[in-house]
Enzyme design. Structure first.
Site, mmCIF file in Angstrom:
data_model
loop_
_atom_site.group_PDB
_atom_site.id
_atom_site.type_symbol
_atom_site.label_atom_id
_atom_site.label_comp_id
_atom_site.label_asym_id
_atom_site.label_seq_id
_atom_site.Cartn_x
_atom_site.Cartn_y
_atom_site.Cartn_z
ATOM 1 N N GLY A 94 0.815 -1.208 0.000
ATOM 2 C CA GLY A 94 0.000 0.000 0.000
ATOM 3 C C GLY A 94 0.850 1.260 0.000
ATOM 4 O O GLY A 94 1.910 1.310 0.626
ATOM 5 N N ARG A 129 -2.556 8.414 3.145
ATOM 6 C CA ARG A 129 -3.095 9.153 4.291
ATOM 7 C C ARG A 129 -2.024 9.481 5.332
ATOM 8 O O ARG A 129 -2.261 10.284 6.236
ATOM 9 C CB ARG A 129 -4.235 8.354 4.942
ATOM 10 C CG ARG A 129 -5.547 8.450 4.185
ATOM 11 C CD ARG A 129 -6.639 7.656 4.861
ATOM 12 N NE ARG A 129 -6.500 6.233 4.607
ATOM 13 C CZ ARG A 129 -7.296 5.298 5.137
ATOM 14 N NH1 ARG A 129 -8.257 5.650 5.968
ATOM 15 N NH2 ARG A 129 -7.118 4.021 4.851
ATOM 16 N N GLU A 180 -19.297 -4.854 4.063
ATOM 17 C CA GLU A 180 -18.607 -3.581 4.298
ATOM 18 C C GLU A 180 -19.582 -2.550 4.867
ATOM 19 O O GLU A 180 -20.793 -2.593 4.598
ATOM 20 C CB GLU A 180 -17.989 -3.071 2.999
ATOM 21 C CG GLU A 180 -16.906 -3.968 2.435
ATOM 22 C CD GLU A 180 -15.770 -4.207 3.404
ATOM 23 O OE1 GLU A 180 -15.415 -3.275 4.166
ATOM 24 O OE2 GLU A 180 -15.237 -5.331 3.441
ATOM 25 N N ARG A 187 31.105 6.050 23.233
ATOM 26 C CA ARG A 187 30.952 5.750 21.818
ATOM 27 C C ARG A 187 31.291 4.280 21.567
ATOM 28 O O ARG A 187 31.832 3.593 22.435
ATOM 29 C CB ARG A 187 31.828 6.685 20.993
ATOM 30 C CG ARG A 187 31.337 8.138 21.009
ATOM 31 C CD ARG A 187 32.369 9.087 20.441
ATOM 32 N NE ARG A 187 32.720 8.743 19.071
ATOM 33 C CZ ARG A 187 33.723 9.295 18.399
ATOM 34 N NH1 ARG A 187 34.497 10.204 19.001
ATOM 35 N NH2 ARG A 187 33.989 8.940 17.156
ATOM 36 N N LYS A 236 35.918 6.484 23.607
ATOM 37 C CA LYS A 236 35.659 5.905 22.294
ATOM 38 C C LYS A 236 36.681 4.812 21.991
ATOM 39 O O LYS A 236 37.878 5.042 22.086
ATOM 40 C CB LYS A 236 35.686 7.012 21.232
ATOM 41 C CG LYS A 236 35.666 6.536 19.788
ATOM 42 C CD LYS A 236 37.052 6.563 19.242
ATOM 43 C CE LYS A 236 37.173 6.308 17.781
ATOM 44 N NZ LYS A 236 38.554 6.246 17.312
ATOM 45 N N TYR A 283 44.697 11.075 16.581
ATOM 46 C CA TYR A 283 44.555 11.214 15.127
ATOM 47 C C TYR A 283 45.593 12.199 14.608
ATOM 48 O O TYR A 283 45.667 13.341 15.070
ATOM 49 C CB TYR A 283 43.139 11.693 14.803
ATOM 50 C CG TYR A 283 42.818 11.796 13.335
ATOM 51 C CD1 TYR A 283 43.046 10.728 12.466
ATOM 52 C CD2 TYR A 283 42.259 12.962 12.809
ATOM 53 C CE1 TYR A 283 42.730 10.821 11.121
ATOM 54 C CE2 TYR A 283 41.941 13.064 11.462
ATOM 55 C CZ TYR A 283 42.185 11.988 10.622
ATOM 56 O OH TYR A 283 41.876 12.082 9.287
#
Length: 460
Positions: A10, A14, A158, A336, A354, A390
């Site tokens: 479907g 709506r 119905e 994390r 982390k 990093y």
């Protein structure tokens, strides 16, 4: 074999949404998954999902059901519409010996236990088909269940076609059927679109089998809320509230304490030990397990995490992490993915961990970042400490052994190895390994220039 056909094609106009209706979530889980899970837990061995061309990719990615087979219901000129046509598309996967369970993908509150009871009732009755029904004081808009003198299903009328007598019937059709496979396939071939909508209706199968003299049974579901269908976003919110209450009530029955359960979101499948207290506003999702006698309060979000016993968590975010017994976290901490905390660890406010391990009784009280590091036991991580992991191209990992002390505002430039009882002075930037029991300090010489402020003011 019991085979399910789940109607999921479907368009859901709506819902007023660019998202497929069946991918809208309740307790952060797509509604179709609830139907699929109920089917699977009810013992259905094969599940045929009828989708449309637009929603098939996302449904295939998100549906959580084994042995799913997908069939596409296309639209366009010359192609039939309706539930009968959708069911017919799945018949290539059904043998004459199968029993076919027809489900709608937008009824997410349906329980596996109710489906098992429907199946048992159907097989015991020997009926050609069994319709799950429900009772409501005012079933406005729903098809009414009309029975013969023996109590067998005669027709589904119905609402728009019902006379006053039929409208007085309280039993209605939620759209869940179980048919003999051979008889269903034969009846589907006789469907026609001679109706005001020009569609092929699955409800007409009932009329066809009834007129042939086949017995059709009904099975009323105990709780009509289970067959609550969703067609709009206000109904989605209403269904989610019903589901939230059901889920939270079950946890409380198992010994979990909840403060204002209406504000707590717990996804089905989460494990929580007894006497754990969940505060208002908490959300717990995914494959999460939480031990006993914990306290989880504030704006805390936990996803795919394993939490031990007697853990205290305040207003924190935890994802794909492990937390040992008697640890306390927060407020405003973040774990994390890959964070692994031992027992009696302390993670204070505004600390982020982390992809790192922290041993028993290690503490990071506030304002620190611990990334890509392995920390032993009984370590103190001071305020403002940063593991600089990093270099702009790749990540590096550091190791800190038991009993080390890292003073406030220190930078640990990975990769370094701080050995047992190593001591990093406050304000230091460490780029080399620290030997066992050594003091590492990188402060420049402190200078005081007398009257500097007054000389500067005089110049200007």
């Amino acid at each position: 074999m019991i085979v399910s056909v789940i109607l999921a094609a479907g368009e859901g106009t709506r819902m007023k949404s660019d998202i497929s209706k069946l991918c809208h979530t309740l307790l952060r889980k797509p509604m179709l998954n609830y139907v699929a899970t109920a089917s699977s837990k009810a013992g259905i061995e094969k599940n045929i999902v009828i989708v449309n061309e637009k929603n098939r990719p996302i449904i295939e990615q998100t549906i959580e059901i084994p042995n799913a087979v997908f069939e596409i219901q296309r639209i366009g000129e010359g192609i039939p519409y309706g539930t009968g046509y959708a069911v017919k598309l799945g018949m290539g996967h059904v043998s004459d010996e199968d029993q076919v369970l027809i489900l709608n993908g937008d009824i997410p509150l349906l329980k596996a236990e109710s489906l098992r009871s429907l199946i048992e009732h159907h097989l015991a009755s020997g009926a050609a088909g069994t319709l799950m029904t429900a009772f409501m004081d005012d079933p406005y808009g729903y098809g009414r269940i009309v029975k013969d003198e023996e109590g067998y299903l005669k027709a589904i009328v119905e609402h728009r076609d019902a006379d006053e007598k039929t409208l007085a019937i309280k039993e209605w059709n939620p759209g869940i059927y179980l048919f003999n496979g051979k008889l269903l396939k034969e009846a589907l071939e006789e469907l026609d679109a001679d109706n005001d909508q020009g569609e092929l209706y699955i409800t007409d199968v009932v009329h066809i089998l009834s007129t042939r003299g086949h017995k059709l049974a009904t099975y009323p579901v105990a709780d009509a809320g289970e067959v609550f269908g969703i067609n709009s976003k206000d109904q989605l919110a209403e269904a989610e509230e019903l589901l939230r209450k059901r889920v939270n009530t079950e946890y409380m029955k198992q010994g979990v304490i909840m403060e204002n359960p209406a504000t707590i979101l717990i996804e089905p499948g989460v494990a929580i030990g007894r006497d754990t207290r969940i505060g208002m506003g908490v959300s717990i999702t995914g494959r999460t397990s939480i031990g006993a006698h914990c306290s989880i309060t504030g704006d805390t979000h936990i996803h795919n995490a394993q939490i031990g016993d007697r853990v205290v968590i305040r207003s924190s975010d935890i994802e794909s992490s492990e937390v040992g017994d008697d640890t306390d976290i927060g407020p405003y901490a973040r774990l994390r993915p890959g964070a692994v905390l031992g027992q009696q660890v302390h993670i204070g406010n505004f600390v982020e961990v982390k992809n790192s391990k922290m041993g028993n009784k290690t503490k990071a009280g506030h304002l620190a970042y611990i990334g890509d590091a392995d920390l032993g036991a009984d370590i103190n991580v001071g305020c403002g400490v940063v593991f600089v992991n990093y270099d702009g191209v790749k990540k590096h990992r550091s190791t800190v052994e038991d009993g080390a002390f890292i003073g406030s505002n220190a930078n640990i430039v990975s990769p370094v190895h701080i050995e047992t009882d190593g001591f990093v002075a406050a304000g230091s930037t460490i780029t080399r390994d620290v030997e066992k029991g050594a003091l590492a300090i990188t402060r420049p010489e402190e200078k005081h220039i007398l009257d500097w402020v007054y000389i500067k003011k005089k110049k200007h």
